[in-house]
Design a protein around this motif. Sequence first.
Motif, PDB file in Angstrom:
ATOM      1  N   ALA A  63      56.394  69.794  12.768  1.00  0.00           N
ATOM      2  CA  ALA A  63      55.595  69.514  13.960  1.00  0.00           C
ATOM      3  C   ALA A  63      55.575  68.012  14.197  1.00  0.00           C
ATOM      4  O   ALA A  63      55.458  67.230  13.250  1.00  0.00           O
ATOM      5  N   PHE A  64      55.685  67.618  15.474  1.00  0.00           N
ATOM      6  CA  PHE A  64      55.620  66.195  15.794  1.00  0.00           C
ATOM      7  C   PHE A  64      54.906  65.997  17.126  1.00  0.00           C
ATOM      8  O   PHE A  64      54.796  66.915  17.937  1.00  0.00           O
ATOM      9  N   THR A  65      54.398  64.784  17.319  1.00  0.00           N
ATOM     10  CA  THR A  65      53.747  64.437  18.575  1.00  0.00           C
ATOM     11  C   THR A  65      54.445  63.251  19.216  1.00  0.00           C
ATOM     12  O   THR A  65      54.879  62.318  18.530  1.00  0.00           O
ATOM     13  N   THR A  66      54.559  63.301  20.523  1.00  0.00           N
ATOM     14  CA  THR A  66      55.135  62.195  21.286  1.00  0.00           C
ATOM     15  C   THR A  66      54.057  61.218  21.733  1.00  0.00           C
ATOM     16  O   THR A  66      54.364  60.241  22.422  1.00  0.00           O
ATOM     17  N   ALA A  67      52.813  61.439  21.337  1.00  0.00           N
ATOM     18  CA  ALA A  67      51.692  60.659  21.886  1.00  0.00           C
ATOM     19  C   ALA A  67      51.659  59.223  21.377  1.00  0.00           C
ATOM     20  O   ALA A  67      51.382  58.299  22.128  1.00  0.00           O
ATOM     21  N   ALA A  68      51.909  58.998  20.089  1.00  0.00           N
ATOM     22  CA  ALA A  68      51.870  57.641  19.533  1.00  0.00           C
ATOM     23  C   ALA A  68      53.232  56.997  19.732  1.00  0.00           C
ATOM     24  O   ALA A  68      54.227  57.441  19.171  1.00  0.00           O
ATOM     25  N   SER A  69      53.294  55.946  20.531  1.00  0.00           N
ATOM     26  CA  SER A  69      54.590  55.398  20.947  1.00  0.00           C
ATOM     27  C   SER A  69      55.017  54.166  20.167  1.00  0.00           C
ATOM     28  O   SER A  69      56.177  53.776  20.220  1.00  0.00           O
ATOM     29  N   ASP A  70      54.126  53.514  19.455  1.00  0.00           N
ATOM     30  CA  ASP A  70      54.490  52.271  18.770  1.00  0.00           C
ATOM     31  C   ASP A  70      53.937  52.294  17.356  1.00  0.00           C
ATOM     32  O   ASP A  70      52.774  51.990  17.121  1.00  0.00           O
ATOM     33  N   LEU A  71      54.791  52.657  16.409  1.00  0.00           N
ATOM     34  CA  LEU A  71      54.379  52.756  15.012  1.00  0.00           C
ATOM     35  C   LEU A  71      55.096  51.725  14.150  1.00  0.00           C
ATOM     36  O   LEU A  71      55.114  51.828  12.929  1.00  0.00           O
ATOM     37  N   GLY A  72      55.691  50.728  14.792  1.00  0.00           N
ATOM     38  CA  GLY A  72      56.478  49.744  14.069  1.00  0.00           C
ATOM     39  C   GLY A  72      55.633  48.740  13.309  1.00  0.00           C
ATOM     40  O   GLY A  72      54.412  48.644  13.481  1.00  0.00           O
ATOM     41  N   PRO A  73      56.275  47.959  12.432  1.00  0.00           N
ATOM     42  CA  PRO A  73      55.564  46.976  11.612  1.00  0.00           C
ATOM     43  C   PRO A  73      55.226  45.715  12.397  1.00  0.00           C
ATOM     44  O   PRO A  73      55.631  45.549  13.545  1.00  0.00           O
ATOM     45  N   GLY A  74      54.451  44.847  11.764  1.00  0.00           N
ATOM     46  CA  GLY A  74      54.216  43.526  12.333  1.00  0.00           C
ATOM     47  C   GLY A  74      52.798  43.237  12.740  1.00  0.00           C
ATOM     48  O   GLY A  74      52.417  42.070  12.871  1.00  0.00           O
ATOM     49  N   SER A  75      52.004  44.268  12.936  1.00  0.00           N
ATOM     50  CA  SER A  75      50.607  44.055  13.310  1.00  0.00           C
ATOM     51  C   SER A  75      49.830  45.338  13.097  1.00  0.00           C
ATOM     52  O   SER A  75      50.409  46.406  12.896  1.00  0.00           O
ATOM     53  N   ILE A  76      48.515  45.254  13.162  1.00  0.00           N
ATOM     54  CA  ILE A  76      47.663  46.437  13.033  1.00  0.00           C
ATOM     55  C   ILE A  76      47.815  47.297  14.274  1.00  0.00           C
ATOM     56  O   ILE A  76      47.738  46.804  15.402  1.00  0.00           O
ATOM     57  N   ARG A  77      48.035  48.582  14.056  1.00  0.00           N
ATOM     58  CA  ARG A  77      48.221  49.516  15.169  1.00  0.00           C
ATOM     59  C   ARG A  77      46.961  50.354  15.374  1.00  0.00           C
ATOM     60  O   ARG A  77      46.239  50.673  14.418  1.00  0.00           O
ATOM     61  N   THR A  78      46.735  50.722  16.602  1.00  0.00           N
ATOM     62  CA  THR A  78      45.610  51.582  16.954  1.00  0.00           C
ATOM     63  C   THR A  78      46.142  52.866  17.571  1.00  0.00           C
ATOM     64  O   THR A  78      46.992  52.822  18.465  1.00  0.00           O
ATOM     65  N   VAL A  79      45.678  54.006  17.081  1.00  0.00           N
ATOM     66  CA  VAL A  79      46.105  55.288  17.632  1.00  0.00           C
ATOM     67  C   VAL A  79      44.878  56.120  17.977  1.00  0.00           C
ATOM     68  O   VAL A  79      43.800  55.956  17.392  1.00  0.00           O
ATOM     69  N   HIS A  80      45.050  57.010  18.929  1.00  0.00           N
ATOM     70  CA  HIS A  80      44.018  57.976  19.289  1.00  0.00           C
ATOM     71  C   HIS A  80      44.385  59.326  18.676  1.00  0.00           C
ATOM     72  O   HIS A  80      45.559  59.606  18.434  1.00  0.00           O
ATOM     73  N   PHE A  81      43.391  60.162  18.432  1.00  0.00           N
ATOM     74  CA  PHE A  81      43.687  61.477  17.896  1.00  0.00           C
ATOM     75  C   PHE A  81      42.565  62.453  18.232  1.00  0.00           C
ATOM     76  O   PHE A  81      41.416  62.066  18.427  1.00  0.00           O
ATOM     77  N   VAL A  82      42.951  63.719  18.319  1.00  0.00           N
ATOM     78  CA  VAL A  82      41.990  64.797  18.509  1.00  0.00           C
ATOM     79  C   VAL A  82      41.260  65.016  17.183  1.00  0.00           C
ATOM     80  O   VAL A  82      41.903  65.145  16.140  1.00  0.00           O
ATOM     81  N   PRO A  83      39.923  65.051  17.176  1.00  0.00           N
ATOM     82  CA  PRO A  83      39.209  65.281  15.912  1.00  0.00           C
ATOM     83  C   PRO A  83      39.575  66.627  15.293  1.00  0.00           C
ATOM     84  O   PRO A  83      39.850  67.606  15.998  1.00  0.00           O
TER      85      PRO A  83
END
Length: 370
Positions: A297-317
């Motif tokens: 299973a995969f999601t297309t929702a998170a578009s930028d998971l690369g390194p270099g800085s802190i990332r913020t993602v949203h998710f369904v609880p």
Amino acid sequence: MKPEWKTTPSGKLRGKGLGLSFEGTSGPFNAITDVAGVSVGYATIIEGDGALIQGVGPVRTGVTAIVPRPLDQIDQPLFAGFFSLNGNGELSGTHYIEETGKFALPVTITNTHSCGIARDATIRWAVELLAERYHDDFALPVAAETYDGFLNDINGFHVEARHVVEAIDAAQGGAIEEGSVGGGTGMKCFGFKAGSGTSSRLVGYNGEEFTVGVFVQANFGTRRHLTVLGQNIGADPDLPPMVTNTKDTDLSSIIAVIATDAPFLPHQLKRLARRASFGIGKTGGMATHGSGDLFLAFTTAASDLGPGSIRTVHFVPDEDIDPFFEAVVQATEEAILNSMIANETMIGRDGNRVPGLPHQAVKKALGLED
């Protein structure tokens, strides 16, 4: 009922076109491609008839490619989760997915003895497309398999790198073919011809509409367990017996790929993948010892998971995930049945014959006759 739900692009009947009433609301094409950015392509190899000559044929096999992102983003990772209901099979890249919760590049599905070349050819394709990106880096794509040796010269190794590239290059969105195409060409399910199948469901959450799409390569099940819409029809006398001149070995598997545009974290995607088990169970599957029941299973929702800085993602609880679980179950059940209904009898190596699921007999058994 939307016309896209009734038949495949070539006119093959699907479950809804047969009159089956599945639960849930499907997307525009009732396919994994209803998830924006996801495309599917096939390379189908059907050659020869008669007695098996290893390395010559008959050939009944192919490759399916599920491309999870547009090509200009294909190397960018996606959150993913993996689940093995029964592990007598292969789906490469799972160690990396378990470790990091992500993967990249096209997903390929083929026959058991061609899984390695599908993986390697995908890497070669990526290196040629993105030479600078992979100049000093590695790729661990997902490649999966089910066994087609009853109909196909599986030890002839007829799938070549060019077929993998052909499937990737042919990937498209919208309505897609089902049945005996791509990696599903030589597969069977509950003793009937099966292979590639797909379906989707729409899920409303927090004022938005999300899509869950499922693609299966179905190659499992014992005839007497076949269940359609809750009714066991496998022993129905109107269903034709399998006629073959060799023993049909019970080697059975199913690969399920679940895509969504809903925002989920990797542990949640693993939970979604696990729910494909219930869709399989609704059709009569039970994960026998010899079965490779492997789900991604995969999601297309998170578009930028690369390194270099802190990332913020949203998710369904997690507490709100149940409607998405239900969508996976519903779409998996329908995808499996679509893989059988959009199909016909196939004769392969040594005259081995797998009958198509007779539409009228199914309708009669379910009380759907015209």
